[in-house]
Structure formats: structure tokens, C-alpha cells
Design a protein around this motif. Structure first.
Motif, mmCIF file in Angstrom:
data_model
loop_
_atom_site.group_PDB
_atom_site.id
_atom_site.type_symbol
_atom_site.label_atom_id
_atom_site.label_comp_id
_atom_site.label_asym_id
_atom_site.label_seq_id
_atom_site.Cartn_x
_atom_site.Cartn_y
_atom_site.Cartn_z
ATOM 1 N N LEU A 196 0.804 -1.224 0.000
ATOM 2 C CA LEU A 196 0.000 0.000 0.000
ATOM 3 C C LEU A 196 0.835 1.271 0.000
ATOM 4 O O LEU A 196 0.369 2.323 -0.429
ATOM 5 N N PHE A 197 2.075 1.163 0.490
ATOM 6 C CA PHE A 197 2.875 2.362 0.694
ATOM 7 C C PHE A 197 4.188 2.325 -0.085
ATOM 8 O O PHE A 197 4.765 1.259 -0.307
ATOM 9 N N ASP A 198 4.625 3.499 -0.443
ATOM 10 C CA ASP A 198 5.964 3.692 -0.986
ATOM 11 C C ASP A 198 6.849 4.068 0.200
ATOM 12 O O ASP A 198 6.676 5.147 0.778
ATOM 13 N N VAL A 199 7.762 3.188 0.575
ATOM 14 C CA VAL A 199 8.603 3.426 1.753
ATOM 15 C C VAL A 199 9.897 4.101 1.313
ATOM 16 O O VAL A 199 10.611 3.610 0.443
ATOM 17 N N ARG A 200 10.183 5.236 1.933
ATOM 18 C CA ARG A 200 11.368 6.020 1.598
ATOM 19 C C ARG A 200 12.189 6.275 2.863
ATOM 20 O O ARG A 200 11.663 6.223 3.980
ATOM 21 N N ILE A 201 13.454 6.568 2.675
ATOM 22 C CA ILE A 201 14.376 6.815 3.780
ATOM 23 C C ILE A 201 14.944 8.225 3.670
ATOM 24 O O ILE A 201 15.470 8.605 2.624
ATOM 25 N N ASP A 202 14.802 8.997 4.742
ATOM 26 C CA ASP A 202 15.455 10.308 4.855
ATOM 27 C C ASP A 202 15.059 11.312 3.774
ATOM 28 O O ASP A 202 15.844 12.213 3.450
ATOM 29 N N THR A 203 13.873 11.207 3.222
ATOM 30 C CA THR A 203 13.463 12.198 2.226
ATOM 31 C C THR A 203 12.631 13.319 2.842
ATOM 32 O O THR A 203 12.426 14.355 2.206
#
Length: 223
Positions: free
Chosen positions: A66-73
């Protein structure tokens, strides 16, 4: 919870990292209170990485991608969301001083956010401090069901892949206990902490946030 009186003296990011290495962390009485106080709990919350548990209902959510997981954005946006009032949380310990300090830690590479996005909208996530092979979870938020939980799963997978040894939750809650969080005495925590902060670890063992399918598969292989 053990703590000192309010600290109005200047705290630098370097002082903050030294405090974490000694087992203490700052909090504020409220978002409107400019003061901070140090906290060193008698019993410390941790999630043993090898005992991390993903509830079956959350596994179903992860499989739906369900989600687009991003890091440090969007580190600062995550902090703002964690400090915002909600129907379930009328007060917060995250004041402007904490936001500034942890924002500086982020610029130094010692604080990270794990974010869940949907249709380019930030709907959940968490942030914390990294020191050696230890990660200190600070706070999480969710604007859509399971979003913060998905962020936690991605964090743990990243930590395991990167050779981390300690996931500190500061305190335990019924919510965190569902994932395997436990309380340990200060003396035991201090030993784990000393070993973890001196060990190397990589918070970026792979690019991006990783896919939920690959993460679930890896947890199945590890269990």
C-alpha cells in the motif's frame, strides 16, 4: 522514569550523541516548554532484533504494498507529524528545541527517518538516532492504518541487513510488545549499549526502502 531537572544550557549534537552513548536521552515536559530534562529509565525498552515479530494482520497489509517506503526524504516533516496533536495524543514531549537538535543530528548523518508515502502524501513513519550499531527509536506517527507499523518493519529489516545490534525503544507499550518489545534492567541495557555503539553498522545496506515482498521473504527465511 529517572530524570534530572530542566536543562536550559546549550546542548550541541555532539553532547547529545555522548548522552545516548551513556544511556540517557532528553525530553521536554510539553511542546510549549523550552526546557529539556535528561531521562535514564530504570527499565529500558528494547526490541531484540532476532525476536522481532510481525503480526499476521500486518503481514497481509505488507503484501498489499500500500505504501511507498522512503528513507530520509522528509525527516523534518516526520518530526513535525510526530509532534502534532491528534485525538489520541493531546500533548507531546517534542518541542522546538528537540526538533532543532535532531534536525542537526540528521544533517550529520546520525538521525534517520523511515517514511510511508501514498499518492505522494506522507501518511506515516518514524525517526530515531543512529550511533554505531545501535538505533534509538524516538517517535512514530500514522495518518493511515498500519503506516507506522510498516515503517517499523522496514526499519528492523534494514537494521538486520546492516549488522545492527540494538534497537532501543526507550519504553515499552502494549503496541510495541506486539512486535517483541521487552523491558530490561538498566545494568543489562548498559552492557548491550556499550557493545553496540562501538560496533560498525550500515544503515544503507541497500538502496531505497526495499520492497515489502522481499522484506517478508527475508523475515520468513530468518525465522
Amino acid at each position: 522514569m529517572a530524570g534530572t531537572q530542566d536543562i536550559l544550557l546549550e546542548i550541541t549534537p555532539q553532547v547529545l550523541l555522548k548522552a545516548y552513548a551513556c544511556g540517557i536521552f532528553p525530553m521536554a515536559e510539553s511542546a510549549d516548554d523550552p526546557g529539556l530534562f535528561w531521562v535514564e529509565p530504570e527499565m529500558r525498552g528494547v526490541i531484540p532484533l532476532d525476536a522481532f515479530h510481525i503480526p499476521s494482520s500486518l503481514r497481509k497489509t505488507l503484501r498489499k504494498n500500500l505504501f511507498d517506503v522512503r528513507i530520509d526524504t522528509a525527516f523534518h516533516q516526520v518530526m513535525e507529524a510526530c509532534s502534532a496533536q491528534t485525538p489520541d495524543r493531546r500533548t507531546t514531549w517534542i518541542n522546538e528545541r528537540i526538533k532543532r537538535l535532531y534536525g542537526e543530528l540528521h544533517l550529520l548523518g546520525n538521525a534517520h527517518s523511515v517514511e510511508c508515502w501514498k499518492d505522494d502524501e506522507l501518511v506515516g513513519g518514524l525517526y530515531g538516532v543512529r550511533l554505531g550499531a545501535a538505533f534509538f527509536g524516538e517517535s512514530m506517527f500514522s495518518r493511515q492504518r498500519d503506516a507506522s507499523k510498516v515503517a517499523l518493519v522496514h526499519l528492523v529489516h534494514r537494521m538486520k541487513a546492516g549488522g545492527f545490534r540494538l534497537l532501543d525503544t526507550q519504553f515499552t507499550t502494549d503496541h510495541l510488545k506486539r512486535f517483541g518489545a521487552i523491558d530490561i534492567p538498566r545494568e543489562e541495557y548498559s552492557q548491550l549499549l556499550e557493545e553496540a555503539v562501538q560496533a560498525p553498522a550500515d544503515f544503507f545496506p541497500y538502496e531505497g526502502g526495499g520492497t515489502s515482498d522481499s522484506i517478508l521473504q527475508s523475515f520468513s527465511q530468518m525465522s
